[in-house]
Design an enzyme around this catalytic site. Structure first.
Site, PDB file in Angstrom:
ATOM      1  N   ARG A  51       0.841  -1.207   0.000  1.00  0.00           N
ATOM      2  CA  ARG A  51       0.000   0.000   0.000  1.00  0.00           C
ATOM      3  C   ARG A  51       0.875   1.257   0.000  1.00  0.00           C
ATOM      4  O   ARG A  51       1.897   1.317   0.690  1.00  0.00           O
ATOM      5  CB  ARG A  51      -0.912   0.018   1.226  1.00  0.00           C
ATOM      6  CG  ARG A  51      -1.927  -1.089   1.248  1.00  0.00           C
ATOM      7  CD  ARG A  51      -2.558  -1.215   2.636  1.00  0.00           C
ATOM      8  NE  ARG A  51      -3.130  -2.528   2.789  1.00  0.00           N
ATOM      9  CZ  ARG A  51      -4.413  -2.811   2.631  1.00  0.00           C
ATOM     10  NH1 ARG A  51      -5.261  -1.846   2.328  1.00  0.00           N
ATOM     11  NH2 ARG A  51      -4.852  -4.033   2.774  1.00  0.00           N
ATOM     12  N   ALA A 100      -3.424  -3.783   6.178  1.00  0.00           N
ATOM     13  CA  ALA A 100      -4.825  -3.933   6.567  1.00  0.00           C
ATOM     14  C   ALA A 100      -5.408  -5.182   5.919  1.00  0.00           C
ATOM     15  O   ALA A 100      -6.620  -5.291   5.737  1.00  0.00           O
ATOM     16  CB  ALA A 100      -5.632  -2.693   6.186  1.00  0.00           C
ATOM     17  N   SER A 101      -4.535  -6.113   5.529  1.00  0.00           N
ATOM     18  CA  SER A 101      -4.940  -7.400   4.957  1.00  0.00           C
ATOM     19  C   SER A 101      -5.916  -7.222   3.804  1.00  0.00           C
ATOM     20  O   SER A 101      -5.595  -6.606   2.806  1.00  0.00           O
ATOM     21  CB  SER A 101      -5.518  -8.303   6.044  1.00  0.00           C
ATOM     22  OG  SER A 101      -4.565  -8.514   7.051  1.00  0.00           O
ATOM     23  N   HIS A 102      -7.136  -7.731   3.972  1.00  0.00           N
ATOM     24  CA  HIS A 102      -8.117  -7.733   2.883  1.00  0.00           C
ATOM     25  C   HIS A 102      -8.885  -6.417   2.777  1.00  0.00           C
ATOM     26  O   HIS A 102      -9.707  -6.257   1.877  1.00  0.00           O
ATOM     27  CB  HIS A 102      -9.116  -8.875   3.110  1.00  0.00           C
ATOM     28  CG  HIS A 102      -9.837  -8.753   4.414  1.00  0.00           C
ATOM     29  ND1 HIS A 102      -9.295  -9.216   5.589  1.00  0.00           N
ATOM     30  CD2 HIS A 102     -11.027  -8.200   4.721  1.00  0.00           C
ATOM     31  CE1 HIS A 102     -10.139  -8.971   6.575  1.00  0.00           C
ATOM     32  NE2 HIS A 102     -11.192  -8.346   6.088  1.00  0.00           N
TER      33      HIS A 102
END
Length: 199
Positions: A51, A100-102
């Site tokens: 990200r 934030a993973s998914h």
């Protein structure tokens, strides 16, 4: 009542509390202070996913940790299990995964691991939350931490993944499709599978 930590670390919309650079720096100070135990040189491993906001949060965390006297090892984009594994294998006092993973790309998060490579206990998270609200105990100038990026972190993780299966396991003859999307395993996963199925 928790103000920052949820069920899987601290998460939120980037540049909105709690996912601001200021809060990330305070998390580094608070978590660093909480894990400054004993007379040894203290170390934290920091990894992130791909990200855009990871650059901002990583630098803020580095500033927080080094300001309280903890050395930082930056491993760059790595899967979350890699950060947990490296925290334990490098005998670090703490590990941090910025992800934030998914969640959607505009979110981000800070996940903390203890020296055993496992998620922090509720008690540790509550104590860190209390320190977030307190004035940080900054290190004396001679004891400010250092930050260092290690280049072989990906190789260490790939080796550990390959060792997790018996040597007799091979993928010869299989057609594999690997979709890493924008995930943190974009760099390590292809190497792992190429080593198992080199054709």
């Amino acid at each position: 009542m928790r103000k920052f930590f949820g069920t899987d670390g601290i998460r939120g919309l980037t540049n909105k509390v709690p996912m601001t650079a200021e809060v990330a720096m305070r998390v580094g100070m608070a978590a660093g202070a909480h894990f400054l135990r004993g007379g040894h040189k203290h170390r934290v491993v920091i990894g992130k996913d791909t990200r855009l906001s990871g650059y901002m949060l990583e630098n803020a965390l580095v500033a927080g940790f080094t300001s309280v006297g903890m050395d930082v090892v930056q491993v760059g984009p790595m899967p979350t299990p890699a950060v947990a594994m490296l925290t334990q294998s490098m005998r670090a006092d703490l590990g941090v995964m910025i992800s934030a993973s998914h969640n959607p790309f505009h979110d981000n998060g800070i996940k903390l691991f203890g020296p055993d490579g496992y998620k922090l206990s509720d008690a540790d998270e509550m104590q860190i939350e209390a320190l977030l609200e307190a004035a940080p105990a900054l290190a004396e100038p001679a004891h400010i931490g250092r930050a260092k990026r290690i280049e072989d972190a990906r190789g260490r993780y790939i080796h550990a993944v390959k060792q997790s299966l018996p040597g007799s396991v091979r993928l010869d003859g299989l057609k594999l499709v690997l979709d890493c999307a924008n995930g943190a395993a974009y760099n390590s996963a292809p190497t792992v599978f190429w080593n198992w199925a080199p054709t």
